[in-house]
Design a protein around this motif. Structure first.
Motif, PDB file in Angstrom:
ATOM      1  N   LEU A 244      15.133  19.286 -23.296  1.00 10.87           N
ATOM      2  CA  LEU A 244      16.455  19.757 -22.897  1.00 10.87           C
ATOM      3  C   LEU A 244      17.577  19.411 -23.854  1.00 10.87           C
ATOM      4  N   LEU A 245      17.409  18.369 -24.638  1.00 11.78           N
ATOM      5  CA  LEU A 245      18.452  17.918 -25.559  1.00 11.78           C
ATOM      6  C   LEU A 245      19.766  17.635 -24.825  1.00 11.78           C
ATOM      7  N   GLY A 246      19.659  17.040 -23.635  1.00 12.90           N
ATOM      8  CA  GLY A 246      20.838  16.726 -22.852  1.00 12.90           C
ATOM      9  C   GLY A 246      21.810  15.796 -23.548  1.00 12.90           C
ATOM     10  N   HIS A 247      21.299  14.998 -24.446  1.00 11.64           N
ATOM     11  CA  HIS A 247      22.152  14.046 -25.161  1.00 11.64           C
ATOM     12  C   HIS A 247      23.152  14.727 -26.091  1.00 11.64           C
ATOM     13  N   VAL A 248      22.864  15.954 -26.477  1.00 12.69           N
ATOM     14  CA  VAL A 248      23.688  16.639 -27.476  1.00 12.69           C
ATOM     15  C   VAL A 248      25.129  16.807 -27.011  1.00 12.69           C
ATOM     16  N   GLU A 249      25.326  17.089 -25.734  1.00  8.08           N
ATOM     17  CA  GLU A 249      26.669  17.346 -25.226  1.00  8.08           C
ATOM     18  C   GLU A 249      27.156  16.299 -24.236  1.00  8.08           C
ATOM     19  N   ALA A 250      26.364  15.272 -23.930  1.00  3.13           N
ATOM     20  CA  ALA A 250      26.784  14.256 -22.967  1.00  3.13           C
ATOM     21  C   ALA A 250      28.078  13.598 -23.441  1.00  3.13           C
TER      22      ALA A 250
ATOM     23  N   GLY B 203       0.791  -1.225   0.000  1.00  2.00           N
ATOM     24  CA  GLY B 203       0.000   0.000   0.000  1.00  2.00           C
ATOM     25  C   GLY B 203       0.822   1.272   0.000  1.00  2.00           C
ATOM     26  N   ASP B 204       2.142   1.150   0.057  1.00  7.45           N
ATOM     27  CA  ASP B 204       3.009   2.314   0.043  1.00  7.45           C
ATOM     28  C   ASP B 204       3.360   2.710  -1.380  1.00  7.45           C
ATOM     29  N   SER B 205       3.628   3.975  -1.586  1.00  9.37           N
ATOM     30  CA  SER B 205       4.196   4.455  -2.839  1.00  9.37           C
ATOM     31  C   SER B 205       5.272   5.465  -2.478  1.00  9.37           C
ATOM     32  N   GLN B 206       6.110   5.828  -3.430  1.00  6.78           N
ATOM     33  CA  GLN B 206       7.162   6.790  -3.157  1.00  6.78           C
ATOM     34  C   GLN B 206       6.561   8.142  -2.795  1.00  6.78           C
ATOM     35  N   VAL B 207       5.357   8.417  -3.282  1.00  3.71           N
ATOM     36  CA  VAL B 207       4.695   9.690  -3.041  1.00  3.71           C
ATOM     37  C   VAL B 207       3.308   9.425  -2.504  1.00  3.71           C
ATOM     38  N   VAL B 208       2.987  10.001  -1.355  1.00  3.75           N
ATOM     39  CA  VAL B 208       1.668   9.830  -0.769  1.00  3.75           C
ATOM     40  C   VAL B 208       0.716  10.888  -1.317  1.00  3.75           C
ATOM     41  N   ASP B 209       1.172  12.135  -1.375  1.00  2.58           N
ATOM     42  CA  ASP B 209       0.355  13.245  -1.844  1.00  2.58           C
ATOM     43  C   ASP B 209       0.905  13.728  -3.179  1.00  2.58           C
ATOM     44  N   LEU B 210       0.103  13.588  -4.236  1.00  2.00           N
ATOM     45  CA  LEU B 210       0.536  14.012  -5.564  1.00  2.00           C
ATOM     46  C   LEU B 210       0.203  15.474  -5.858  1.00  2.00           C
ATOM     47  N   GLY B 211      -0.333  16.183  -4.899  1.00  2.00           N
ATOM     48  CA  GLY B 211      -0.684  17.572  -5.141  1.00  2.00           C
ATOM     49  C   GLY B 211       0.552  18.412  -5.467  1.00  2.00           C
ATOM     50  N   PHE B 212       0.400  19.342  -6.402  1.00  4.10           N
ATOM     51  CA  PHE B 212       1.521  20.209  -6.792  1.00  4.10           C
ATOM     52  C   PHE B 212       0.989  21.428  -7.515  1.00  4.10           C
ATOM     53  N   ASP B 213       1.818  22.445  -7.595  1.00  4.08           N
ATOM     54  CA  ASP B 213       1.522  23.612  -8.417  1.00  4.08           C
ATOM     55  C   ASP B 213       2.170  23.462  -9.784  1.00  4.08           C
ATOM     56  N   ILE B 214       3.420  22.992  -9.790  1.00  2.97           N
ATOM     57  CA  ILE B 214       4.157  22.782 -11.034  1.00  2.97           C
ATOM     58  C   ILE B 214       4.882  21.450 -10.950  1.00  2.97           C
ATOM     59  N   ALA B 215       4.727  20.633 -11.970  1.00  2.00           N
ATOM     60  CA  ALA B 215       5.483  19.381 -12.085  1.00  2.00           C
ATOM     61  C   ALA B 215       6.404  19.504 -13.294  1.00  2.00           C
ATOM     62  N   VAL B 216       7.670  19.216 -13.082  1.00  5.14           N
ATOM     63  CA  VAL B 216       8.650  19.228 -14.166  1.00  5.14           C
ATOM     64  C   VAL B 216       9.084  17.789 -14.380  1.00  5.14           C
ATOM     65  N   VAL B 217       8.756  17.233 -15.530  1.00  5.64           N
ATOM     66  CA  VAL B 217       9.086  15.843 -15.843  1.00  5.64           C
ATOM     67  C   VAL B 217      10.325  15.844 -16.738  1.00  5.64           C
ATOM     68  N   LEU B 218      11.454  15.473 -16.154  1.00  3.21           N
ATOM     69  CA  LEU B 218      12.705  15.361 -16.915  1.00  3.21           C
ATOM     70  C   LEU B 218      12.815  13.917 -17.379  1.00  3.21           C
ATOM     71  N   CYS B 219      12.758  13.716 -18.676  1.00  5.16           N
ATOM     72  CA  CYS B 219      12.729  12.344 -19.188  1.00  5.16           C
ATOM     73  C   CYS B 219      13.232  12.308 -20.626  1.00  5.16           C
ATOM     74  N   GLY B 220      13.430  11.115 -21.111  1.00  9.09           N
ATOM     75  CA  GLY B 220      13.781  10.906 -22.511  1.00  9.09           C
ATOM     76  C   GLY B 220      15.057  10.130 -22.712  1.00  9.09           C
ATOM     77  N   VAL B 221      16.119  10.473 -21.974  1.00  7.53           N
ATOM     78  CA  VAL B 221      17.396   9.786 -22.192  1.00  7.53           C
ATOM     79  C   VAL B 221      17.305   8.330 -21.753  1.00  7.53           C
ATOM     80  N   ASN B 222      16.783   8.070 -20.554  1.00  8.09           N
ATOM     81  CA  ASN B 222      16.665   6.678 -20.107  1.00  8.09           C
ATOM     82  C   ASN B 222      15.695   5.893 -20.987  1.00  8.09           C
ATOM     83  N   ASP B 223      14.676   6.578 -21.490  1.00  3.59           N
ATOM     84  CA  ASP B 223      13.742   5.928 -22.413  1.00  3.59           C
ATOM     85  C   ASP B 223      14.446   5.583 -23.723  1.00  3.59           C
ATOM     86  N   GLY B 224      15.251   6.514 -24.220  1.00  2.00           N
ATOM     87  CA  GLY B 224      15.993   6.273 -25.457  1.00  2.00           C
ATOM     88  C   GLY B 224      16.961   5.117 -25.334  1.00  2.00           C
TER      89      GLY B 224
END
Length: 176
Positions: A85-91, A27-48
């Motif tokens: 972000l195109l983080g892959h460009v200079e990694a 019944g646990d999750s990493q986040v109990v309360d998902l409430g937020f004003d702004i969510a920034v989802v940094l993603c793409g490199v691990n998916d790639g």
């Protein structure tokens, strides 16, 4: 005052980030309360990186839409951003042969999925300023020892870049 919460796991792709928001078997999750004003989802490199396991850009788009819709349901008035972000460009690791010839072709397929969701109105996604190609440079101090992820200083630079854009963001409705 600003309160930051990070939801992350080492090497996690969007599908795994979404799973972190689900209650576990106890019944646990990493986040109990998902409430937020702004969510920034940094993603793409691990998916790639999972492309070689059969995880296509279309799967990334579906998984990202599912994650963003879950966030939207938890905070209907919140702003969800997915920066390009195109983080892959200079990694540094991706500048080695043969990846230096393949990196843009591969990762641009995933980054374009963010823009596709933005065009549907599911998320806010923004590109770098016209003429700019990257947030980070090849300066080694901006990169962790793995050569793929930013260092603390690199994430600080990304945070500064994000801050210039977040004040302009307004919520958008969920896309089902």
């Amino acid at each position: 005052p600003v309160e930051w919460r990070t939801i992350a796991a080492n090497g996690a792709d969007v599908r795994e980030l979404n799973e972190l928001l689900e209650p576990g078997s106890n019944g646990d999750s990493q986040v109990v309360d998902l409430g937020f004003d702004i969510a920034v989802v940094l993603c793409g490199v691990n998916d790639g990186k999972k492309f070689w396991q059969g995880r296509w850009p279309s799967h990334f788009r579906e998984d990202l839409a599912a994650l963003c819709n879950k966030l939207r349901r938890a905070a209907p008035d919140g702003v969800i951003t997915v920066p390009n972000l195109l983080g892959h460009v200079e990694a540094p690791l991706f500048q080695l042969w043969p990846m230096c010839h393949l990196v843009d072709v591969l990762f641009d397929q995933f980054e374009s999925q963010k823009m596709a969701l933005a065009e549907l109105g599911a998320v806010r996604c923004w590109l770098l300023e016209p003429g700019a190609r990257k947030v980070l440079s090849t300066d080694q101090k901006l990169w962790s020892v793995d050569g793929i992820h930013p260092s603390t200083e690199g994430y600080h630079r990304i945070g500064e870049w994000l801050a210039t854009h977040l004040a302009q963001m307004r919520p958008v409705p969920a896309i089902e």
